[in-house]
Design a protein around this motif. Sequence first.
Motif, PDB file in Angstrom:
ATOM      1  N   UNK A  75       0.768  -1.367  -0.064  1.00 50.98           N
ATOM      2  CA  UNK A  75       0.058  -0.058  -0.016  1.00 50.98           C
ATOM      3  C   UNK A  75       0.906   1.167  -0.030  1.00 50.98           C
ATOM      4  N   UNK A  76       2.108   1.075   0.630  1.00 48.03           N
ATOM      5  CA  UNK A  76       3.121   2.256   0.604  1.00 48.03           C
ATOM      6  C   UNK A  76       3.638   2.426  -0.992  1.00 48.03           C
ATOM      7  N   UNK A  77       3.696   1.071  -1.629  1.00 51.34           N
ATOM      8  CA  UNK A  77       4.520   1.148  -2.763  1.00 51.34           C
ATOM      9  C   UNK A  77       3.545   1.836  -3.925  1.00 51.34           C
ATOM     10  N   UNK A  78       2.158   1.688  -3.626  1.00 47.47           N
ATOM     11  CA  UNK A  78       1.456   2.048  -4.640  1.00 47.47           C
ATOM     12  C   UNK A  78       1.630   3.539  -4.700  1.00 47.47           C
ATOM     13  N   UNK A  79       1.838   4.336  -3.695  1.00 51.09           N
ATOM     14  CA  UNK A  79       1.818   5.818  -3.767  1.00 51.09           C
ATOM     15  C   UNK A  79       3.080   6.155  -4.150  1.00 51.09           C
ATOM     16  N   UNK A  80       4.290   5.185  -4.013  1.00 51.09           N
ATOM     17  CA  UNK A  80       5.563   5.622  -4.579  1.00 51.09           C
ATOM     18  C   UNK A  80       5.765   5.378  -5.945  1.00 51.09           C
ATOM     19  N   UNK A  81       5.038   4.198  -6.291  1.00 45.65           N
ATOM     20  CA  UNK A  81       5.488   3.842  -7.739  1.00 45.65           C
ATOM     21  C   UNK A  81       4.443   4.251  -8.744  1.00 45.65           C
ATOM     22  N   UNK A  82       3.013   4.731  -8.312  1.00 44.63           N
ATOM     23  CA  UNK A  82       2.279   5.145  -9.461  1.00 44.63           C
ATOM     24  C   UNK A  82       1.852   6.728  -8.882  1.00 44.63           C
ATOM     25  N   UNK A  83       1.438   7.342 -10.108  1.00 43.08           N
ATOM     26  CA  UNK A  83       0.797   8.660  -9.630  1.00 43.08           C
ATOM     27  C   UNK A  83      -0.414   8.895  -8.984  1.00 43.08           C
ATOM     28  N   UNK A  84      -0.433   8.175  -7.612  1.00 41.86           N
ATOM     29  CA  UNK A  84      -1.779   8.230  -7.204  1.00 41.86           C
ATOM     30  C   UNK A  84      -2.334   9.715  -6.514  1.00 41.86           C
ATOM     31  N   UNK A  85      -1.157  10.363  -5.986  1.00 45.25           N
ATOM     32  CA  UNK A  85      -1.498  11.589  -5.466  1.00 45.25           C
ATOM     33  C   UNK A  85      -2.116  12.510  -6.510  1.00 45.25           C
ATOM     34  N   UNK A  86      -1.665  12.494  -7.715  1.00 45.67           N
ATOM     35  CA  UNK A  86      -2.232  13.205  -8.929  1.00 45.67           C
ATOM     36  C   UNK A  86      -3.591  12.683  -9.082  1.00 45.67           C
ATOM     37  N   UNK A  87      -3.709  11.502  -9.160  1.00 43.46           N
ATOM     38  CA  UNK A  87      -5.104  10.945  -9.686  1.00 43.46           C
ATOM     39  C   UNK A  87      -6.170  11.088  -8.504  1.00 43.46           C
ATOM     40  N   UNK A  88      -5.627  10.971  -7.205  1.00 42.53           N
ATOM     41  CA  UNK A  88      -6.653  11.343  -6.203  1.00 42.53           C
ATOM     42  C   UNK A  88      -6.960  13.029  -6.330  1.00 42.53           C
ATOM     43  N   UNK A  89      -6.074  13.442  -6.476  1.00 40.15           N
ATOM     44  CA  UNK A  89      -6.402  15.168  -6.323  1.00 40.15           C
ATOM     45  C   UNK A  89      -7.348  15.648  -7.422  1.00 40.15           C
ATOM     46  N   UNK A  90      -7.145  14.922  -8.679  1.00 42.34           N
ATOM     47  CA  UNK A  90      -7.844  15.273 -10.013  1.00 42.34           C
ATOM     48  C   UNK A  90      -9.320  14.712  -9.691  1.00 42.34           C
TER      49      UNK A  90
END
Lengths: 317, 293
Positions: A84-99
Amino acid sequence: MTVADEFALEADADVRAATGAPAPRPGRRRRQAMGALKYVLLTFGALLMVLPFADTFIGALRSPADVFANPPRYFPSDPQWGVYGRVFAELPMGRWIFNSVVVTVTITVVQVATSAMAGWALARYEFPGRANAFRLVVGAQMFPFFLFVIPIFFLLRFAPLAGGNDILGQGGSGLLGTYAALVLPFAVTWYGVFLMRQFFTTIPEELIEAARLDGASEWLIFRRIALPLVRPALATLAVFAFVYHWNEFIWTMTITRTAPELQTLPVGIFLLENQFQDLDQKALQQAALAVSVLPVLVLFALAQRFFVSASMESAVK
Amino acid sequence: MRRRGAPARPGGSAPYWFLAPVFLFTGAFLVLPLGFSVWLAFTRWNPLSEPRWVGTRQFEFLLTRDDAFWGTLGNTFVFAGALVVIGVPLALGLAFVFSRARGKAAWRAIYYLPQITSFVAIAYIWQFVLDDRYGLANRLLGLAGLRGFDWLSDPTMAMVSIVLVMVWYDVGRNMVVFSAAIEGVPKDLYEAAELDGAGAWLQFSRITVPIIRPAVVFVTVTSFIGGMGFFALILAMTKGGPRGATEVTALYLYEMAFQDLRMGRASAGALILFAIIAVLTVLQFRLLRERRG
């Protein structure tokens, strides 16, 4: 039927079920068997509902060793919580969630506002054209989404004076590649207008008349008297809109295929598919899915009754 | 009712201001796109060049020479039909059981889970479940001593899988709609039936179903119409495959537009599909209403 009514009805039925003594008739034993069967059926169905979700949560925790074991292990021998940490580190999850948050919240607020205003006008005023406006609201709901994808795409593309376009809509990319393209086509929901109209018709006329006699403006009456009285309906519509647009992906994908910086959670996860070839990445994908489901799950837990009442209202026309 | 010449009710121009956003939206995102779409249907256009007027050629091509188009229409009917035939009775039976159970809020929450999930997540979650020999579905069948299925790689099974997942998605909502209608059935009818010794099945088929017929009509028609134009789950789950087995018309047209860039032909196809849906909607309402008598 309002939300409150619905709950009253249900509480009523539960009380009756709890206190109603079983009738001493020959069918009693059979009824008891039926009573048990009822819960067996419901439990079986409930398992079918939950297991696919559980399967993904469990799958995310598998280590490569579990996957490559022969036969592959179902339950992870050494749960990889770090995924679950890797998801945020390796994918642009922050950007997606923000959008996702920006687009979904904007659409929700705009839809609630436009629906409340239009619903109020249709419910409480008489004016030339009212009947036709109402027909429009009911009739427009019948046009399916697929009719609009192509024309709206190009209307946004050729929007005059936007995104480098000239007055004729030529030369630039128009509104494509902007948040506006994700929000504007959903600024009005016909269902929402209809829903709000139904609720506004239940407000007592005396309240409105009294305010009018006191000299309140029409906007003030709407804002200070009408809106507070239909809070449950506003919440119903808001929850419905939020969940729908948090999950929407066809339109958003069509618009953002070439604009990764605008992609939302479902679109981002969907377009990643080709990168998930090797088995280790599969766990990453499963973890990303789990993360994407979580926010609506929390919202649902907090506001379940509003979401359920939204589908009720659509049926009890 | 306002008589001609009588003073308007208080409010003056206010209702028009309240409706202004909706009027603007109607112009920009309803009338304009629909008009544009109809015009496009009579052109040949890939967005890199100028649209060229071709009259009814696109309609003629789709209806007389495009076998793939007819094939997708067949798939669309199978999909929407199966959704109704399997989904409606299932939700109805479940609602009957649910309406007599305790702990409704909890049951409802569980059956509602898919409704709050995106089709992307649903598609992937089920891809894992229906995966080869070691997916959850075939593992469970294996525990029961059964041979599993090629859920998504066999053309027939792929359509079955899509329908089952869609039924799974919709059953909770339909159950809630039905159970709301069931709450409205007078309780003394059941009590009278019970006095006469009628069991649960008789009560269900002779009392519940006839009385909540309007709700059944509503769910049947909306499921079918929705199913005819639906493609989000299919796009995410099978992309219409394997070998076009799950390619429904709406998905075919979407790909025609945004992969093959045939905007004119795809617009013509969308109008044909819409016409079919409109005719079927009217027919369904008529049929289901008449049977009531």
